[in-house]
Write an enzyme that holds these catalytic residues in place. Sequence first.
Site, mmCIF file in Angstrom:
data_model
loop_
_atom_site.group_PDB
_atom_site.id
_atom_site.type_symbol
_atom_site.label_atom_id
_atom_site.label_comp_id
_atom_site.label_asym_id
_atom_site.label_seq_id
_atom_site.Cartn_x
_atom_site.Cartn_y
_atom_site.Cartn_z
ATOM 1 N N TYR A 137 -8.260 -19.901 -34.064
ATOM 2 C CA TYR A 137 -9.222 -20.580 -33.194
ATOM 3 C C TYR A 137 -10.661 -20.143 -33.491
ATOM 4 C CZ TYR A 137 -5.296 -22.760 -31.020
ATOM 5 O OH TYR A 137 -4.167 -23.518 -30.835
ATOM 6 N N ASN A 144 -8.834 -33.392 -27.062
ATOM 7 C CA ASN A 144 -9.494 -32.615 -28.110
ATOM 8 C C ASN A 144 -10.101 -31.343 -27.558
ATOM 9 O OD1 ASN A 144 -8.771 -34.612 -29.805
ATOM 10 N ND2 ASN A 144 -10.792 -35.562 -29.948
ATOM 11 N N HIS A 187 -6.746 -30.218 -22.577
ATOM 12 C CA HIS A 187 -6.077 -29.192 -23.387
ATOM 13 C C HIS A 187 -6.983 -27.998 -23.689
ATOM 14 C CE1 HIS A 187 -2.912 -32.291 -24.976
ATOM 15 N NE2 HIS A 187 -2.660 -31.865 -23.759
ATOM 16 N N CYS A 234 -9.519 -15.737 -19.311
ATOM 17 C CA CYS A 234 -8.954 -14.415 -19.048
ATOM 18 C C CYS A 234 -7.491 -14.579 -18.644
ATOM 19 C CB CYS A 234 -9.727 -13.692 -17.947
ATOM 20 S SG CYS A 234 -8.974 -12.086 -17.580
ATOM 21 N N THR A 246 -4.893 -41.319 -30.677
ATOM 22 C CA THR A 246 -3.875 -40.333 -30.314
ATOM 23 C C THR A 246 -2.497 -40.843 -30.706
ATOM 24 O OG1 THR A 246 -2.922 -39.042 -28.491
ATOM 25 C CG2 THR A 246 -3.933 -41.124 -27.899
ATOM 26 N N ALA A 271 -11.675 -45.416 -35.709
ATOM 27 C CA ALA A 271 -12.338 -45.335 -34.405
ATOM 28 C C ALA A 271 -13.832 -45.627 -34.514
ATOM 29 C CB ALA A 271 -12.109 -43.949 -33.816
HETATM 30 P P1 NAD Z 1 -2.484 -36.277 -33.501
HETATM 31 O O1 NAD Z 1 -3.011 -35.562 -34.691
HETATM 32 O O2 NAD Z 1 -1.080 -36.089 -33.120
HETATM 33 O O3 NAD Z 1 -2.725 -37.842 -33.735
HETATM 34 C C1 NAD Z 1 -3.929 -38.350 -34.213
HETATM 35 C C2 NAD Z 1 -3.878 -39.868 -34.168
HETATM 36 O O4 NAD Z 1 -5.146 -40.338 -34.549
HETATM 37 C C3 NAD Z 1 -2.845 -40.502 -35.094
HETATM 38 O O5 NAD Z 1 -2.128 -41.497 -34.389
HETATM 39 C C4 NAD Z 1 -3.697 -41.137 -36.196
HETATM 40 O O6 NAD Z 1 -3.157 -42.343 -36.666
HETATM 41 C C5 NAD Z 1 -4.992 -41.408 -35.456
HETATM 42 N N1 NAD Z 1 -6.167 -41.414 -36.316
HETATM 43 C C6 NAD Z 1 -6.428 -40.651 -37.400
HETATM 44 N N2 NAD Z 1 -7.620 -40.938 -37.904
HETATM 45 C C7 NAD Z 1 -8.142 -41.904 -37.109
HETATM 46 C C8 NAD Z 1 -9.364 -42.634 -37.113
HETATM 47 N N3 NAD Z 1 -10.320 -42.434 -38.035
HETATM 48 N N4 NAD Z 1 -9.586 -43.575 -36.151
HETATM 49 C C9 NAD Z 1 -8.634 -43.798 -35.205
HETATM 50 N N5 NAD Z 1 -7.453 -43.148 -35.161
HETATM 51 C C10 NAD Z 1 -7.223 -42.207 -36.095
HETATM 52 O O7 NAD Z 1 -3.445 -35.900 -32.303
HETATM 53 P P2 NAD Z 1 -3.323 -36.042 -30.723
HETATM 54 O O8 NAD Z 1 -2.551 -37.263 -30.395
HETATM 55 O O9 NAD Z 1 -4.679 -35.856 -30.208
HETATM 56 O O10 NAD Z 1 -2.420 -34.831 -30.206
HETATM 57 C C11 NAD Z 1 -2.371 -33.614 -30.721
HETATM 58 C C12 NAD Z 1 -3.026 -32.403 -30.089
HETATM 59 O O11 NAD Z 1 -3.848 -31.891 -31.097
HETATM 60 C C13 NAD Z 1 -3.925 -32.504 -28.958
HETATM 61 O O12 NAD Z 1 -3.329 -31.832 -27.933
HETATM 62 C C14 NAD Z 1 -5.203 -31.712 -29.318
HETATM 63 O O13 NAD Z 1 -5.409 -30.661 -28.411
HETATM 64 C C15 NAD Z 1 -4.926 -31.125 -30.637
HETATM 65 N N6 NAD Z 1 -5.967 -31.265 -31.666
HETATM 66 C C16 NAD Z 1 -7.285 -31.397 -31.342
HETATM 67 C C17 NAD Z 1 -8.222 -31.569 -32.351
HETATM 68 C C18 NAD Z 1 -9.678 -31.676 -31.964
HETATM 69 O O14 NAD Z 1 -10.106 -31.076 -30.979
HETATM 70 N N7 NAD Z 1 -10.480 -32.478 -32.688
HETATM 71 C C19 NAD Z 1 -7.838 -31.636 -33.675
HETATM 72 C C20 NAD Z 1 -6.490 -31.507 -33.978
HETATM 73 C C21 NAD Z 1 -5.551 -31.314 -32.963
#
Ligand code: NAD
Length: 234
Positions: A56, A92, A109, A117, A176, A219
Amino acid sequence: MQPIRNIVVLTGAGVSAESGIATFRGPGGLWEGHRVEDVCTPEALRADPRLVHRFYDLRRAALADVAPNAAHVALAELERSWTGELLIVTQNVDDLHERAGTHRLLHMHGALRSALCAVCGTRVAHTGPLPPGSRCGACGGAALRPDIVFFGEIPYAMDRIVDAIGTCDLFVSIGTSGAVYPAAGFVEWANDRGAATLELNLERSAGSGRFDESRLGPASELVPAWVAELLAGQ
Ligand code: NAD
């Protein structure tokens, strides 16, 4: 269909992908080269706190090299211009929504730029590395950990999220995979409430079939177009 006034937007890793932050389940099912079980569970934190804190620390440091993209910017514009209710719920842990100017935001999340803490539950803003054993300013315990909701832990602000979805007219899921619960189930709650449901994602997700409409593409293109459409019809 009822007129749209109250909107809940759920965002996931896909909204930040074009800013250069890796999604969760990239090729091989790894997040930045690590198995999820090795960095995203309470067991992992207990077994190897140095690895988890370092993971992290690196994600937190990487925030300095990224910037909000057109999707974050469009959602901030929606917040400024929408006259009804709007809540953005993000899975995110990056801070790109707030850096784009979004305020009505819940980090369900947790957040990279925050420390929690493990003894007293105090959460404090934190930048820079967070070595295991860092002291909590509130209780003095050597128990600060990354403020990340690990698998098996309860996401933040669920009562507010339940309330918002329970009164929304439109639920929109952006970037997502629909694989992580409870967020993956929000669309069902919105359907039960009778809200319209829209998914914006790069490709079909595990939950696509549960939305009234799925739009596929990046996106950075889909979100500004949808926001413009919504504001034009306001
Ligand atoms: P995930 O990685 O499981 O899914 C990501 C989704 O985004 C996929 O369905 C993919 O097809 C889509 N995607 C990828 N690129 C894209 C784009 N350019 N435009 C639109 N869609 C796009 O992620 P999730 O569903 O958020 O779940 C996973 C967990 O991962 C979350 O709980 C989160 O806390 C954590 N996470 C967070 C981050 C961050 O903070 N940026 C990064 C990685 C993981």
